[in-house]
Design an enzyme around this catalytic site. Structure first.
Site, PDB file in Angstrom:
ATOM      1  CG  HIS A 215       7.980  -6.315  11.303  1.00  0.00           C
ATOM      2  ND1 HIS A 215       7.635  -5.177  10.616  1.00  0.00           N
ATOM      3  CD2 HIS A 215       8.857  -5.919  12.263  1.00  0.00           C
ATOM      4  CE1 HIS A 215       8.258  -4.139  11.137  1.00  0.00           C
ATOM      5  NE2 HIS A 215       9.011  -4.562  12.147  1.00  0.00           N
TER       6      HIS A 215
ATOM      7  CG  HIS B  27      11.261  -1.411   1.695  1.00  0.00           C
ATOM      8  ND1 HIS B  27      11.340  -1.091   3.031  1.00  0.00           N
ATOM      9  CD2 HIS B  27      11.632  -0.302   1.028  1.00  0.00           C
ATOM     10  CE1 HIS B  27      11.747   0.154   3.164  1.00  0.00           C
ATOM     11  NE2 HIS B  27      11.944   0.664   1.964  1.00  0.00           N
TER      12      HIS B  27
ATOM     13  CG  HIS C 272      13.103   1.127  -3.133  1.00  0.00           C
ATOM     14  ND1 HIS C 272      12.118   2.101  -3.155  1.00  0.00           N
ATOM     15  CD2 HIS C 272      13.606   1.131  -1.871  1.00  0.00           C
ATOM     16  CE1 HIS C 272      12.039   2.667  -1.954  1.00  0.00           C
ATOM     17  NE2 HIS C 272      12.931   2.109  -1.162  1.00  0.00           N
TER      18      HIS C 272
ATOM     19  CG  ASP D 104       7.377   3.643  -3.712  1.00  0.00           C
ATOM     20  OD1 ASP D 104       8.315   3.187  -3.027  1.00  0.00           O
ATOM     21  OD2 ASP D 104       6.837   4.757  -3.485  1.00  0.00           O
TER      22      ASP D 104
ATOM     23  CB  CYS E 154       5.014  -2.255  10.705  1.00  0.00           C
ATOM     24  SG  CYS E 154       5.800  -2.546   9.106  1.00  0.00           S
TER      25      CYS E 154
ATOM     26  CG  HIS F  22       8.061  -4.713   6.788  1.00  0.00           C
ATOM     27  ND1 HIS F  22       6.984  -5.313   7.426  1.00  0.00           N
ATOM     28  CD2 HIS F  22       8.441  -5.581   5.815  1.00  0.00           C
ATOM     29  CE1 HIS F  22       6.734  -6.483   6.863  1.00  0.00           C
ATOM     30  NE2 HIS F  22       7.602  -6.665   5.868  1.00  0.00           N
TER      31      HIS F  22
ATOM     32  CB  CYS G 181       2.854  -5.263   9.413  1.00  0.00           C
ATOM     33  SG  CYS G 181       4.433  -6.080   9.772  1.00  0.00           S
TER      34      CYS G 181
HETATM   35  P1  AMP Z   1      12.535   3.786   2.161  1.00  0.00           P
HETATM   36  O1  AMP Z   1      12.935   5.212   2.191  1.00  0.00           O
HETATM   37  O2  AMP Z   1      13.511   2.899   1.455  1.00  0.00           O
HETATM   38  O3  AMP Z   1      12.167   3.258   3.533  1.00  0.00           O
HETATM   39  O4  AMP Z   1      11.267   3.728   1.231  1.00  0.00           O
HETATM   40  C1  AMP Z   1       9.953   3.624   1.656  1.00  0.00           C
HETATM   41  C2  AMP Z   1       9.111   3.661   0.406  1.00  0.00           C
HETATM   42  O5  AMP Z   1       7.812   3.256   0.747  1.00  0.00           O
HETATM   43  C3  AMP Z   1       9.017   5.035  -0.257  1.00  0.00           C
HETATM   44  O6  AMP Z   1       9.484   4.957  -1.601  1.00  0.00           O
HETATM   45  C4  AMP Z   1       7.507   5.335  -0.191  1.00  0.00           C
HETATM   46  O7  AMP Z   1       7.036   6.013  -1.329  1.00  0.00           O
HETATM   47  C5  AMP Z   1       6.910   3.964  -0.072  1.00  0.00           C
HETATM   48  N1  AMP Z   1       5.620   3.908   0.580  1.00  0.00           N
HETATM   49  C6  AMP Z   1       5.278   4.452   1.773  1.00  0.00           C
HETATM   50  N2  AMP Z   1       3.991   4.197   2.061  1.00  0.00           N
HETATM   51  C7  AMP Z   1       3.511   3.444   1.029  1.00  0.00           C
HETATM   52  C8  AMP Z   1       2.247   2.868   0.736  1.00  0.00           C
HETATM   53  N3  AMP Z   1       1.194   2.983   1.566  1.00  0.00           N
HETATM   54  N4  AMP Z   1       2.096   2.184  -0.424  1.00  0.00           N
HETATM   55  C9  AMP Z   1       3.131   2.064  -1.270  1.00  0.00           C
HETATM   56  N5  AMP Z   1       4.362   2.571  -1.044  1.00  0.00           N
HETATM   57  C10 AMP Z   1       4.539   3.265   0.083  1.00  0.00           C
HETATM   58 ZN    ZN Z   2       6.200  -4.766   9.220  1.00  0.00          ZN
END
Ligand code: AMP
Ligand code: ZN
Length: 119
Positions: free
Chosen positions: A49, A106, A108, A33, A7, A104, A10
């Site tokens: 997680h 989150h 936004h 992000d 993940c 995982h 994680c």
């Molecule tokens: P979701 O589509 O809601 O699962 O959003 C996942 C979000 O994670 C997207 O907006 C990506 O830009 C963001 N994301 C993916 N990898 C990273 C990372 N390494 N650091 C910061 N944000 C990330």
């Molecule tokens: Zn995770």
């Protein structure tokens, strides 16, 4: 703490993948992000997680409540304007049809002057 070895969030919690931190305590991490849709766009995650909002139950109420309770302060600190002219948007994509790409949990948190790239 529950972790999943494949993940990416994680790995951000453990420091294996770097992030630009907005906030951290023992249970919660917030970081910018990597691909922002708005002038302010950070993610709030539980350090443990939890796969998605569909996996949240009564045992998680306090944690989810703390995350949402923290969001307004972090949004202002990250540069979102004050209500009502400013404000912010909190989005939680859940599952395939919900547009979730990282499995995982989150939130936004997006804000700042419009237009935004998306959202
Ligand atoms: P979701 O589509 O809601 O699962 O959003 C996942 C979000 O994670 C997207 O907006 C990506 O830009 C963001 N994301 C993916 N990898 C990273 C990372 N390494 N650091 C910061 N944000 C990330
Ligand atoms: Zn995770």
């Amino acid at each position: 703490m529950n972790t999943s070895s494949d993940c990416i969030f994680c790995k951000i919690v453990s420091g294996q993948i770097p992030s630009r931190k907005v906030f951290e305590d023992d249970e919660i991490l917030a970081f910018h992000d990597i691909n922002p849709w708005a002038p302010v766009h950070f993610l709030m995650i539980p350090k443990t997680h939890i796969v998605s909002m569909a996996h949240v139950g009564p045992a998680h109420q306090a944690l989810i409540g703390r995350m949402l309770g923290l969001a307004p302060r972090l949004a202002l600190e990250a540069g979102a304007g004050p209500y009502p002219e400013g404000g912010f948007r909190i989005v939680t994509n859940t599952g395939k049809e919900g547009g979730q790409e990282v499995h995982h949990l989150h939130f936004h948190v997006m804000g700042g002057p419009r237009p935004w790239l998306r959202g």
